[in-house]
Design an enzyme around this catalytic site. Structure first.
Site, mmCIF file in Angstrom:
data_model
loop_
_atom_site.group_PDB
_atom_site.id
_atom_site.type_symbol
_atom_site.label_atom_id
_atom_site.label_comp_id
_atom_site.label_asym_id
_atom_site.label_seq_id
_atom_site.Cartn_x
_atom_site.Cartn_y
_atom_site.Cartn_z
ATOM 1 N N GLU A 1 0.820 -1.139 0.124
ATOM 2 C CA GLU A 1 0.031 0.006 0.045
ATOM 3 C C GLU A 1 0.761 1.250 0.043
ATOM 4 O O GLU A 1 1.583 1.361 1.031
ATOM 5 C CB GLU A 1 -0.743 0.017 1.480
ATOM 6 C CG GLU A 1 -1.792 1.314 1.277
ATOM 7 C CD GLU A 1 -2.342 1.412 2.892
ATOM 8 O OE1 GLU A 1 -2.512 2.474 3.298
ATOM 9 O OE2 GLU A 1 -2.758 0.053 3.222
ATOM 10 N N ARG B 1 0.973 10.380 0.616
ATOM 11 C CA ARG B 1 1.676 11.440 1.718
ATOM 12 C C ARG B 1 2.614 12.080 1.073
ATOM 13 O O ARG B 1 2.966 13.108 1.677
ATOM 14 C CB ARG B 1 1.945 10.674 3.054
ATOM 15 C CG ARG B 1 1.013 9.915 3.812
ATOM 16 C CD ARG B 1 1.447 9.401 4.961
ATOM 17 N NE ARG B 1 0.298 8.694 5.632
ATOM 18 C CZ ARG B 1 0.408 7.949 6.953
ATOM 19 N NH1 ARG B 1 1.605 8.089 7.636
ATOM 20 N NH2 ARG B 1 -0.475 7.249 7.330
ATOM 21 N N LYS C 1 -11.060 -0.240 6.671
ATOM 22 C CA LYS C 1 -9.759 -0.304 7.305
ATOM 23 C C LYS C 1 -10.185 0.185 8.918
ATOM 24 O O LYS C 1 -10.999 1.293 9.015
ATOM 25 C CB LYS C 1 -8.873 0.764 6.696
ATOM 26 C CG LYS C 1 -7.789 1.254 7.529
ATOM 27 C CD LYS C 1 -6.995 2.218 6.770
ATOM 28 C CE LYS C 1 -5.766 2.667 7.444
ATOM 29 N NZ LYS C 1 -5.004 3.591 6.453
#
Length: 207
Positions: free
Chosen positions: A40, A44, A127
């Protein structure tokens, strides 16, 4: 296998933050060599789309995009080759754009209200983030009781030390962790250590 089945088979998802897309190819090779062909890559940093592209072009790695906050980022991620999209929270715009693209959406949800909202958007897996400060395995087990068909991917505060506490919860599909792909290791180009830590982590998931 569909994307969710592949994540469930892996049981562990390395959460990657890359400052330089040039590190993506050797990192992908290190993960595959360690027996964990999944990643993943978080949005960012500005390197995320190019990193996702470099990893997905290998063809033997399931690559997702993390920390996706907007529909525009979904477009970027999918164009780069992401097979799934992870968000820290639940965004209808992000989920619906994922559905338009036909890719798995894994939005963050830690309360009954958020999980119910995810179900209303047609999702079956969320999640659980940040897992460590949101009650951890006990909270997931408690939420799984009323939401029997929901799967959870806890991320945030998961480590080699507590990995099994999460994986022992039947509702947990897989966990997300970053200890095997630490930014210091990547910056130093120490991909041999990434491979070793990855192999050790995979062994832990199989105990």
């Amino acid at each position: 296998m569909d994307t969710l089945d592949q994540l469930a088979a892996a049981r562990l998802v390395p959460v990657v933050v890359l400052d330089d897309a040039a590190d993506a190819a050797p990192l992908a090779a290190a993960l595959v060599a360690g027996g964990l062909p999944v990643a993943e890559v978080t949005f960012r940093t500005a390197a995320a789309p190019d990193a996702i592209r470099a990893m997905s072009e290998r063809g033997d790695l399931l690559v997702g995009a993390g920390t996706v906050l907007t529909a525009a980022q979904v477009d970027q991620a999918v164009a780069a080759g992401a097979s799934y999209v992870v968000s820290p929270g639940l965004s209808r715009a992000v989920v619906e754009r994922c559905q338009e693209h036909g890719v798995l959406a894994l939005p963050g949800a830690v309360t009954a209200t958020e999980i119910q909202a995810a179900l209303e958007l047609g999702l079956t897996t969320v999640k659980f983030f940040p897992a460590g400060t949101s009650g951890g395995p006990k909270a997931i087990a408690a939420l799984a009781a009323p939401f029997g068909g929901v799967g959870f991917v806890p991320t945030g505060g998961v480590s080699a030390a507590n990995l099994h506490e999460y994986l022992d919860v039947p509702a947990v599909v897989a966990v997300g962790g970053s200890w095997m792909v630490g930014k210091d290791l990547v910056r130093a180009g120490d991909f041999a250590t990434v491979t070793r830590l990855t192999a050790e982590a995979v062994a832990l998931t199989r105990r």
